[in-house]
Design a protein around this motif. Structure first.
Motif, PDB file in Angstrom:
ATOM      1  N   CYS A 114       0.825  -1.206   0.000  1.00  0.00           N
ATOM      2  CA  CYS A 114       0.000   0.000   0.000  1.00  0.00           C
ATOM      3  C   CYS A 114       0.856   1.252   0.000  1.00  0.00           C
ATOM      4  O   CYS A 114       1.870   1.320   0.694  1.00  0.00           O
ATOM      5  CB  CYS A 114      -0.925  -0.002   1.223  1.00  0.00           C
ATOM      6  SG  CYS A 114      -2.261   1.197   1.072  1.00  0.00           S
ATOM      7  N   TYR A 139      -0.241   4.009   1.121  1.00  0.00           N
ATOM      8  CA  TYR A 139      -0.569   4.744   2.339  1.00  0.00           C
ATOM      9  C   TYR A 139       0.155   4.124   3.524  1.00  0.00           C
ATOM     10  O   TYR A 139       0.809   3.076   3.397  1.00  0.00           O
ATOM     11  CB  TYR A 139      -2.084   4.759   2.559  1.00  0.00           C
ATOM     12  CG  TYR A 139      -2.812   5.499   1.473  1.00  0.00           C
ATOM     13  CD1 TYR A 139      -2.631   6.864   1.302  1.00  0.00           C
ATOM     14  CD2 TYR A 139      -3.671   4.835   0.596  1.00  0.00           C
ATOM     15  CE1 TYR A 139      -3.287   7.560   0.288  1.00  0.00           C
ATOM     16  CE2 TYR A 139      -4.328   5.518  -0.423  1.00  0.00           C
ATOM     17  CZ  TYR A 139      -4.129   6.879  -0.571  1.00  0.00           C
ATOM     18  OH  TYR A 139      -4.767   7.550  -1.574  1.00  0.00           O
ATOM     19  N   ASP A 140       0.013   4.771   4.666  1.00  0.00           N
ATOM     20  CA  ASP A 140       0.788   4.325   5.825  1.00  0.00           C
ATOM     21  C   ASP A 140      -0.060   4.428   7.094  1.00  0.00           C
ATOM     22  O   ASP A 140       0.318   5.112   8.047  1.00  0.00           O
ATOM     23  CB  ASP A 140       2.057   5.204   5.950  1.00  0.00           C
ATOM     24  CG  ASP A 140       2.973   4.731   7.055  1.00  0.00           C
ATOM     25  OD1 ASP A 140       3.002   3.514   7.334  1.00  0.00           O
ATOM     26  OD2 ASP A 140       3.642   5.592   7.673  1.00  0.00           O
ATOM     27  N   PHE A 148      -1.835   1.630  12.118  1.00  0.00           N
ATOM     28  CA  PHE A 148      -2.195   0.358  12.763  1.00  0.00           C
ATOM     29  C   PHE A 148      -2.073  -0.807  11.779  1.00  0.00           C
ATOM     30  O   PHE A 148      -2.306  -1.948  12.137  1.00  0.00           O
ATOM     31  CB  PHE A 148      -3.658   0.426  13.242  1.00  0.00           C
ATOM     32  CG  PHE A 148      -4.571   0.938  12.162  1.00  0.00           C
ATOM     33  CD1 PHE A 148      -5.031   0.100  11.159  1.00  0.00           C
ATOM     34  CD2 PHE A 148      -4.919   2.279  12.111  1.00  0.00           C
ATOM     35  CE1 PHE A 148      -5.823   0.580  10.129  1.00  0.00           C
ATOM     36  CE2 PHE A 148      -5.723   2.772  11.080  1.00  0.00           C
ATOM     37  CZ  PHE A 148      -6.172   1.908  10.088  1.00  0.00           C
ATOM     38  N   CYS A 149      -1.737  -0.526  10.530  1.00  0.00           N
ATOM     39  CA  CYS A 149      -1.875  -1.524   9.461  1.00  0.00           C
ATOM     40  C   CYS A 149      -0.537  -2.148   9.084  1.00  0.00           C
ATOM     41  O   CYS A 149       0.445  -1.438   8.830  1.00  0.00           O
ATOM     42  CB  CYS A 149      -2.515  -0.849   8.245  1.00  0.00           C
ATOM     43  SG  CYS A 149      -2.687  -1.958   6.832  1.00  0.00           S
ATOM     44  N   PRO A 160       1.500  -2.098   4.643  1.00  0.00           N
ATOM     45  CA  PRO A 160       2.634  -1.388   4.032  1.00  0.00           C
ATOM     46  C   PRO A 160       3.989  -1.932   4.497  1.00  0.00           C
ATOM     47  O   PRO A 160       4.992  -1.765   3.808  1.00  0.00           O
ATOM     48  CB  PRO A 160       2.450   0.062   4.507  1.00  0.00           C
ATOM     49  CG  PRO A 160       1.043   0.164   4.961  1.00  0.00           C
ATOM     50  CD  PRO A 160       0.666  -1.195   5.456  1.00  0.00           C
ATOM     51  N   GLY A 190      -4.761  -3.583  -0.904  1.00  0.00           N
ATOM     52  CA  GLY A 190      -4.063  -2.352  -0.564  1.00  0.00           C
ATOM     53  C   GLY A 190      -4.074  -1.477  -1.817  1.00  0.00           C
ATOM     54  O   GLY A 190      -4.839  -1.714  -2.746  1.00  0.00           O
ATOM     55  N   SER A 232      -9.861   1.080  -1.372  1.00  0.00           N
ATOM     56  CA  SER A 232      -9.849   2.505  -1.019  1.00  0.00           C
ATOM     57  C   SER A 232     -10.732   3.245  -2.014  1.00  0.00           C
ATOM     58  O   SER A 232     -10.496   3.179  -3.219  1.00  0.00           O
ATOM     59  CB  SER A 232      -8.429   3.063  -1.105  1.00  0.00           C
ATOM     60  OG  SER A 232      -7.679   2.650  -0.019  1.00  0.00           O
ATOM     61  N   GLU A 245     -12.222   3.310   9.358  1.00  0.00           N
ATOM     62  CA  GLU A 245     -11.175   2.923  10.313  1.00  0.00           C
ATOM     63  C   GLU A 245     -11.279   3.633  11.657  1.00  0.00           C
ATOM     64  O   GLU A 245     -11.374   2.994  12.696  1.00  0.00           O
ATOM     65  CB  GLU A 245      -9.763   3.143   9.743  1.00  0.00           C
ATOM     66  CG  GLU A 245      -9.531   2.587   8.354  1.00  0.00           C
ATOM     67  CD  GLU A 245      -9.390   1.063   8.312  1.00  0.00           C
ATOM     68  OE1 GLU A 245      -9.726   0.400   9.295  1.00  0.00           O
ATOM     69  OE2 GLU A 245      -8.972   0.554   7.250  1.00  0.00           O
ATOM     70  N   ILE A 270      -5.149  10.303   3.793  1.00  0.00           N
ATOM     71  CA  ILE A 270      -6.430   9.745   3.345  1.00  0.00           C
ATOM     72  C   ILE A 270      -7.547  10.705   3.734  1.00  0.00           C
ATOM     73  O   ILE A 270      -7.515  11.309   4.807  1.00  0.00           O
ATOM     74  CB  ILE A 270      -6.659   8.344   3.957  1.00  0.00           C
ATOM     75  CG1 ILE A 270      -5.542   7.389   3.478  1.00  0.00           C
ATOM     76  CG2 ILE A 270      -8.024   7.798   3.561  1.00  0.00           C
ATOM     77  CD1 ILE A 270      -5.663   5.985   3.984  1.00  0.00           C
TER      78      ILE A 270
END
Ligand code: SF4
Ligand code: SF4
Length: 334
Positions: free
Chosen positions: A110, A112-113, A116-117, A120, A153, A184, A206, A220
């Motif tokens: 992904c 994005y960053d 909690f995920c 990436p 992702g 997304s 989220e 985001i």
């Protein structure tokens, strides 16, 4: 927690499932076939098991230091806390990631960053259409595939991702099972997915505390996700639009309950997901697994909000509300 006796053991009642979800992990007495790795869901990159008891299913991440312990034989399994048997049932083999579904992460990386995920950080692969078709083909051959769920992702941009996923969905329609997609969102996403044959969508908000959202989901747009969700209800219909909301990032119950109500009023079903403090994200953001009491209170609030708006998770055709492994699902668990 009340232990109910069914046959020769304790069944997993609502409170027991809440307790197990509050812990979220289990240690195995021995390596088990059901303890599979997964690239999707809260414990992405790790092993997990699906435990079924008394009509409920729970997914637990396999962690050797867990306070819960699984003892299993080929047709029986029990979860213990110390010497206390918490629940008795059986392990369920996932088909692809979860039981009865081909649930596939298309892009395991992904741009994005979200703090909690794990995606990436896992720097996973990008599955080609051919790979996805082959995986689904094999799942279908078992005769157990009731649905296909695709999540992804973002490899390059949300639009390119959704267009690629839509292209895959077109080729999957020949399997004749409902297809749900979680990507997304961006303006126009719903028409692209609907035209491809998708029946349910999940766009994840989220974190519903807007200040926290800016910290944990940098780059985001919260309003863009919300706009896509609202539009999706008109495009996909009642009981077909979902959003994951993480519980345990520091948000208050008041904020959560207000958001659950507002979303339900708009026809959007919240999937309340206990945060999973992934080791790859340790120390980056506050992540506190919610207590059993908190999970129960929020689930009951969600159920009331859905009931008021004529929404029913039990009608979900794909994805997490069909699986129920990670959450207390109104209509299924309570
Ligand atoms: S957009 Fe989704 S996959 Fe990407 S970092 Fe955020 S939560 Fe993870
Ligand atoms: S509830 Fe959703 S994330 Fe959890 S195991 Fe099931 S499909 Fe995966």
């Amino acid at each position: 927690m009340a232990l109910k006796q069914e046959g020769d053991g304790s069944i997993m009642d609502l409170e027991t499932k809440a307790r197990l979800l509050s812990v979220g992990t289990v240690q195995l007495d021995r390596p088990h076939r059901a303890g599979r790795s997964s690239t999707a869901g809260p414990g992405a990159g790790g092993q997990s098991i699906f435990f079924q008891s008394g009509g409920r299913v729970v997914r637990l991440s396999v962690v050797p230091s867990s306070s819960l312990r699984l003892e299993s034989s080929p047709d029986d399994a029990a979860i213990f806390a110390g010497e206390l048997e918490v629940a008795r049932g059986r392990l369920v083999e996932p088909l692809l990631h979860c039981p009865e579904q081909a649930y596939i992460t298309v892009s395991e990386r992904c741009i994005y960053d979200c703090k909690f995920c794990a995606v990436p950080r896992l720097h996973g692969g990008i599955k080609s259409k051919e790979t996805v078709l082959q995986m689904v083909e094999e799942a279908a051959r078992t005769g157990k595939m009731g649905a296909i769920s695709l999540t992804s992702g973002v490899e390059a941009s949300p639009r390119r991702e959704a267009e690629r996923v839509a292209g895959i969905v077109r080729d999957l329609s020949r399997f004749g099972v409902p297809i749900g997609v979680s990507v997304s969102p961006f303006p126009g996403v719903n028409r692209i997915l609907k035209d491809a044959g998708v029946v349910e969508v999940k766009y994840n908000l989220e974190c519903v505390n807007r200040d926290l959202f800016r910290q944990v989901c940098p780059g985001i747009s919260f309003p863009e996700i919300m706009d896509a969700l609202v539009e999706a209800v008109g495009v996909f219909g009642t009981n077909r639009v979902f959003t994951n909301i993480i519980v345990g990032l520091g948000e208050s119950d008041e904020t959560l309950k207000k958001s659950i109500d507002e979303l339900a009023d708009k026809g959007i079903i919240s999937v309340l997901r206990a945060v999973y403090p992934h080791p790859l994200r340790a120390q980056e953001v506050r992540m506190e697994r919610p207590s059993e009491v908190r999970l129960l209170s929020l689930a009951r609030h969600l159920k009331a909000a859905l009931d008021r708006n004529g929404l029913d998770c039990a009608l979900a055709l794909t994805g997490c509300c069909r699986c129920t492994g990670c959450d207390l699902v109104p209509g299924r668990d309570l």
